[in-house]
Design an enzyme around this catalytic site. Structure first.
Site, PDB file in Angstrom:
ATOM      1  N   HIS A   1      13.289  61.918  34.850  1.00 17.54           N
ATOM      2  CA  HIS A   1      11.948  61.374  35.123  1.00 17.54           C
ATOM      3  C   HIS A   1      11.222  62.202  36.175  1.00 17.54           C
ATOM      4  O   HIS A   1      10.556  61.675  37.059  1.00 17.54           O
ATOM      5  CB  HIS A   1      12.053  59.905  35.559  1.00 17.54           C
TER       6      HIS A   1
ATOM      7  N   ASP B   1       7.095  66.285  28.422  1.00 24.00           N
ATOM      8  CA  ASP B   1       7.134  64.944  27.825  1.00 24.00           C
ATOM      9  C   ASP B   1       5.796  64.313  28.166  1.00 24.00           C
ATOM     10  O   ASP B   1       5.547  63.955  29.322  1.00 24.00           O
ATOM     11  CB  ASP B   1       8.305  64.158  28.417  1.00 24.00           C
TER      12      ASP B   1
ATOM     13  N   HIS C   1      13.190  54.444  21.482  1.00 21.71           N
ATOM     14  CA  HIS C   1      12.735  53.125  21.902  1.00 21.71           C
ATOM     15  C   HIS C   1      11.566  52.745  21.010  1.00 21.71           C
ATOM     16  O   HIS C   1      10.941  53.598  20.392  1.00 21.71           O
ATOM     17  CB  HIS C   1      12.321  53.140  23.380  1.00 21.71           C
TER      18      HIS C   1
ATOM     19  N   HIS D   1       7.180  51.880  26.066  1.00 25.47           N
ATOM     20  CA  HIS D   1       8.459  51.246  25.695  1.00 25.47           C
ATOM     21  C   HIS D   1       8.056  49.873  25.184  1.00 25.47           C
ATOM     22  O   HIS D   1       7.880  48.931  25.956  1.00 25.47           O
ATOM     23  CB  HIS D   1       9.406  51.142  26.895  1.00 25.47           C
TER      24      HIS D   1
ATOM     25  N   GLU E   1      14.392  60.918  20.016  1.00 25.43           N
ATOM     26  CA  GLU E   1      14.345  61.858  21.129  1.00 25.43           C
ATOM     27  C   GLU E   1      15.702  62.213  21.730  1.00 25.43           C
ATOM     28  O   GLU E   1      15.982  61.890  22.877  1.00 25.43           O
ATOM     29  CB  GLU E   1      13.433  61.322  22.229  1.00 25.43           C
TER      30      GLU E   1
ATOM     31  N   TYR F   1      21.086  68.189  28.725  1.00 25.74           N
ATOM     32  CA  TYR F   1      20.687  68.587  30.076  1.00 25.74           C
ATOM     33  C   TYR F   1      21.917  69.141  30.785  1.00 25.74           C
ATOM     34  O   TYR F   1      22.863  68.397  31.034  1.00 25.74           O
ATOM     35  CB  TYR F   1      20.115  67.391  30.835  1.00 25.74           C
TER      36      TYR F   1
ATOM     37  N   ARG G   1      14.744  68.523  25.407  1.00 29.59           N
ATOM     38  CA  ARG G   1      14.543  67.260  24.693  1.00 29.59           C
ATOM     39  C   ARG G   1      13.492  67.519  23.626  1.00 29.59           C
ATOM     40  O   ARG G   1      12.547  68.291  23.863  1.00 29.59           O
ATOM     41  CB  ARG G   1      14.097  66.136  25.639  1.00 29.59           C
TER      42      ARG G   1
ATOM     43  N   GLU H   1      11.181  65.177  21.049  1.00 26.01           N
ATOM     44  CA  GLU H   1      10.833  63.773  20.826  1.00 26.01           C
ATOM     45  C   GLU H   1       9.627  63.665  19.901  1.00 26.01           C
ATOM     46  O   GLU H   1       8.584  64.256  20.162  1.00 26.01           O
ATOM     47  CB  GLU H   1      10.503  63.095  22.172  1.00 26.01           C
TER      48      GLU H   1
HETATM   49 MG    MG Z   1       8.951  60.580  26.200  1.00 24.82          MG
HETATM   50 ZN    ZN Z   2      10.201  58.292  24.790  1.00 29.33          ZN
END
Ligand code: MG
Ligand code: ZN
Length: 435
Positions: free
Chosen positions: A239, A256, A350, A357, A380, A384, A401, A403
């Site tokens: 994050h 992202d 998700h 979400h 996704e 890492y 990643r 997604e």
């Molecule tokens: Mg995302």
């Molecule tokens: Zn996501």
């Protein structure tokens, strides 16, 4: 012009599911950012789902039963405030424009609610969401109870309106799907813009600015969440939000980012080399994640269980980690022991919708729920690789990643965000052409 029929249909479905009773669905409050300046306003998702009405200080009340009706409480016209803050619909225009049966000034809420709740069997509400609303609604109930000797009965049953709405929101209607396609298309364009714009020695926030520019110029009201623009080692911070590192030749850049359009979110990740060319180890990891994403997307179809895409991605990644020498043993042993979680520690998706979400349970009666056409979710997988014992140095700081946003169709899935390139050859060609 906004559409009103889909929201009418949603209210009708909720009223039918309620059977009898009254539902109270307030929109989100405005929130102070500092002194007299608010945060940018964003309505409550449940309220907007049922009304399409964007203004603050509004409450939807639904009365179920033999003669179901919807009542909107909203702000009155106010020439003085509108001079400063802009136009408001006002009570009568809002009622008409949003296809609601009845409307009143929001200032009349406390006066009118006890009568609306009197002699109703059930109150549908979202308890615990907002302490101020909890107290206000309990105050109305107590006012009704105080009339007991006059023969008035208060609702004896309080139910969480979200349990009905979450199930409804899980399966998107045609307007929602069309809106989400738009959000994903604009978002894919922003990722392409980022791929074209990036150069070694730029700072991550310069790319953040490209994304936000592309979102807004296509009418997106907000980013659906703050963009993650994570280069080099930052790609391994799930994050990451500082977006202030100077990028170097040889880094991977993980972005992202997704916009929100008319209430609906996109959530898309692409990973590409700052230089425009993947190194050997970067490509090896990238191809593994891409194969995992394809395997996961192949499991997105009606009847598949929620966890099927994740299990498919884990199988590919576990095998890949063994092949790359990052995990020891067999694929099945790596899955069994969970050793892959050193490199892939989140789940594969998700629900996606009004909320990034989105609402909806992932299990039903203890089992992963089966997918049905009209559900929307992200796919996704990622990998890492931080420096660590037994991790070959050539893989250090590689974070990948990929997604996409998927709609479950009758036969499989549609990826809303497919326009953003993800094959190695396509990314490298696009970046080469932009130089
Ligand atoms: Mg995302
Ligand atoms: Zn996501």
């Amino acid at each position: 012009m906004h559409e009103i029929e889909p929201h009418k249909a949603r209210r009708a479905r909720l009223l039918a599911a309620m059977g009898a009773g009254v539902a109270i669905v307030p929109t989100a409050p405005e929130r102070l950012r500092n002194r007299d300046t608010d945060y940018v306003y964003r309505f409550d998702s449940y309220f907007f789902y049922l009304t399409g009405f964007p203004e603050p200080e509004a409450v939807l009340v639904l009365v179920a039963g033999a003669e179901p009706r919807s009542i909107l409480f909203c702000r009155e016209n106010n020439p003085e405030r509108e001079l400063w803050d802009g136009r408001r619909y006002g009570v009568e225009a809002a009622r008409e424009a949003f296809g609601i049966d009845e409307a009143h000034p929001v200032a009349a809420l406390d006066e009118r609610m006890p009568a609306l709740l009197a002699d109703q069997p059930t109150l549908f509400f979202a308890p615990g969401l907002d302490a101020a609303w909890d107290a206000r609604v309990m105050g109305w109930l107590n006012q009704v109870r105080a009339q007991a000797r006059a023969g008035v009965v208060a609702p004896s049953d309080i139910r969480d309106v979200r349990s009905i709405l979450d199930e409804m929101r899980l399966v998107k209607d045609a307007l929602e799907i069309a809106t989400m396609r738009r959000a994903a298309a604009v978002t894919a364009g922003a990722h392409i813009r980022a791929m074209r714009a990036v150069r070694p020695d730029m700072v991550e926030y310069e790319i953040e600015a490209e994304l936000l520019h592309e979102f807004r110029r296509h009418g997106a009201q907000f980013p659906a969440y703050w963009p993650i623009v994570a280069s080099g080692p930052n790609a391994c911070v799930l994050h990451y939000r500082a977006n202030d590192r100077r990028m170097r030749d040889g880094d991977l850049l993980l972005i992202d980012a997704g916009c929100e359009i008319d209430g609906y979110a996109a959530d898309v990740t692409r990973t590409f080399p700052v230089s425009g060319r993947f190194s050997g180890p970067q490509r090896d990891v990238y191809e593994m994640v891409l194969a995992a994403q394809a395997a996961a997307a192949a499991q997105v179809r009606p009847g598949a269980h929620w966890t099927a895409p994740h299990d498919a991605a884990v199988a590919v990644i576990a095998q890949g980690l063994v092949d790359l020498g990052l995990c020891a043993g067999t694929r099945d042993a790596v899955i069994e022991s969970g050793d892959y979680k050193r490199f892939y520690m989140h789940r594969t998706g998700h629900w996606l919708g009004l909320d990034v979400h989105d609402a909806g349970d992932y299990k039903q009666a203890g089992d992963w729920r089966p997918l049905v056409a009209g559900m929307t979710l992200t796919v996704e997988p990622g990998c890492y690789i931080r420096p660590g014992e037994g991790v070959p140095e050539r893989f250090w700081h590689i974070g990948v990643r990929i997604e996409d946003d998927a709609l479950v169709t009758e036969t499989g899935c549609e990826l809303f965000s497919a326009a953003a390139p993800k094959r190695v050859a396509d990314i490298e060609a696009l970046m080469r052409d932009a130089r």
